[in-house]
Design an enzyme around this catalytic site. Sequence first.
Site, short mmCIF file in Angstrom:
data_model
loop_
_atom_site.label_atom_id
_atom_site.label_comp_id
_atom_site.label_asym_id
_atom_site.label_seq_id
_atom_site.Cartn_x
_atom_site.Cartn_y
_atom_site.Cartn_z
N GLU A 257 0.83 -1.21 0.00
CA GLU A 257 0.00 0.00 0.00
C GLU A 257 0.87 1.26 0.00
O GLU A 257 1.82 1.38 0.76
CB GLU A 257 -0.89 0.01 1.24
N LYS A 317 -9.56 2.30 -3.33
CA LYS A 317 -10.05 1.84 -2.03
C LYS A 317 -11.48 2.33 -1.83
O LYS A 317 -11.75 3.53 -1.95
CB LYS A 317 -9.13 2.36 -0.92
N CYS A 365 -5.50 -2.57 2.41
CA CYS A 365 -5.29 -2.48 3.86
C CYS A 365 -6.57 -2.83 4.64
O CYS A 365 -6.97 -3.98 4.73
CB CYS A 365 -4.77 -1.08 4.22
#
Length: 487
Positions: A257, A317, A365
Site C-alpha cells: 500500500e 479503495k 489495507c
Amino acid sequence: MSLFSARHFSRYATAFGLGALMPFLFSPFDQIWLAPLLLAGWLKLLMPGRAISVGYAFGLGWFGLGAWWLAPTLHTYGHLPWLVAAFCVLLVGCVMAALPALLAWLCWRTAGRSNWILIAFPAATVLEEWLRGHLFTGLPWTALGNLLLDTPAVGWASWFGVYGAAALPALAAATLVLLSMRRWRPAATGLIAIMLLMLLAPAPYTGVGDMHRATLVQGDIPQDHKWDRAFVGETMHRYADLSASAAGSSDLIIWPEAAVPFFLERAPGWSSWLDAQIKDWQTPLLFGGLKLTGGKTAQNGLMAEDPAVPGRQFAGKQHLVPFGEYVPSWIPFLHTLVPEIANFRPAEDSGVVSIRGHRYGALICYESLFPEQARSRVLNGANVLVNVTNDAWYGTTPAAWQHFQAARMRAVETGRYVLRAANTGITAAIGPDGQVRDSLPWWTQGALTVDYQLSDKQTPYVRWGDWPLLATLMMLIVAWLRSRQDG
C-alpha cells in the site's frame, strides 16, 4: 438496590476481566481453546439479570482495554498527547461495547435462564457480529468467526462467512453453561450438534489449473519516513532493488500500500523512471499508489502496469478508515493520521485490475477486514485477491497479526488465493483454505516469491452473501416463543 452495589460491581468487574482476555484468542496468541470458557463465563454472568450492564462491561474489556495498541499509534503518528490518545481508545471501547450489551439483552429477553439459550446465544452472537461489521461504518476487528481458522470446521466460512462462523464458538459456550447447570438433555444436544458441525464441515476450496508465480516485496520503510519528501529516493530505489533480482523468475511483482508515496501525475520524472524499471524487468507490477481526483481530493488504491501494454490501471479503495483517511463532516476540527496531502474519497470502480488475462481483486489495507469487500471483487471477476497494506502504524503490537488473520478468512470465504504485500507485517501468500503458504518475517526488508493458482469458482458465500444469516432472526423468535411457553 443500587446499580453499583458490591455484588453487582463484582459481576461487572468479572465480565470486564473476561472481555479483556478475549484478544488472547486471536493471533498472535491463538488461544482458541479459551473461547468457549470465556464466552460461557460471560453467559453465566448474564443469567441473574442486568444483562445490558454485564454485556457492556464485557464489551468494554474486549474493545477498550483490548484495543490498547491504538493509543501509541495515535500518540506517535496522530501527535496526540498520551492522555488524549488513551481517552480516544476508551471512547472507541465505549461505543463498541454497546454491541455486546445488545447481544446480552437479546439473549436474556429471548431465553433468560431456559434451555433455549442453546439456540438464542449462537443466534444473537451472529446478529451482533454482523451489526459490528456494519454499524458506524463497521469495525469487525477480532471477529469471532476468525477462530475457526486452523480448525476442522473452517469450511463453514465458505458457506456462511465470518459472521455465520461465529455461531460455533457461541454454541460451544452455551453447551458448557447447560452442562454446568446439569441440564443434561439440552447439553447433550449441543455436544452432538458441535460434533456434527466439525465432522460434516465442507472442505475449503482449492485453486485450479496451472501454478503462477508472484514476488511480494516488503520495503520496511519506517513510518516516520514514509511521507518524508527527503526519503522518497530511498523508498523508490529500495523497492526497485528488491524487485530486480526476482523479476526474471516471476509472472508478477507486487508492492504494498502507498509504496509510491506521492502523486505520479505531479512527478513526471519519477513516473518515467518507474516505466523504465518495469520495461527493464519485462514483468508486470502491481503497486499501491495515490490518484488525484480533483477538488483537492484523492484516492488510495492499487495501480497495475504491464510493460507489454501502455498505460496504468487503477482500482481504488472503497472502504476508507475513519480519521485515518477522512474526517466525518460532523467533526471537522479533527485531522487525519495521513499527512495532509489530500482528502481521500472512496472509489466506485470494480476493484479489479486485469493483467495478461488474469483478474486481480484489490483489497487495500483496512478493506481486508470486511467480507463484503472481498466478495464484491470476486463477483466482479477476480481470480485472485491482492491485499496491499502497511501495518507499520501498529509497531510490534498484536494488531498487525490480527489484521493478517482477517485476510486469511477472506481467502476461505471466497475460495481465492490472497497475495498479501505489506510495507511490514505480514507479507504472505494465503491459500483458499486459509493456510499460509509462505511468508516473510516482519520488520525486515525482503522479496518473497510464491506460487498461486487462479479460480473462477464461486463459493456459496460469494453467491449468497449474508442473506442466509436472516435465519438467525427466526431462531431468536423461536427461542423467545418456546421459552415463554416453557416458563
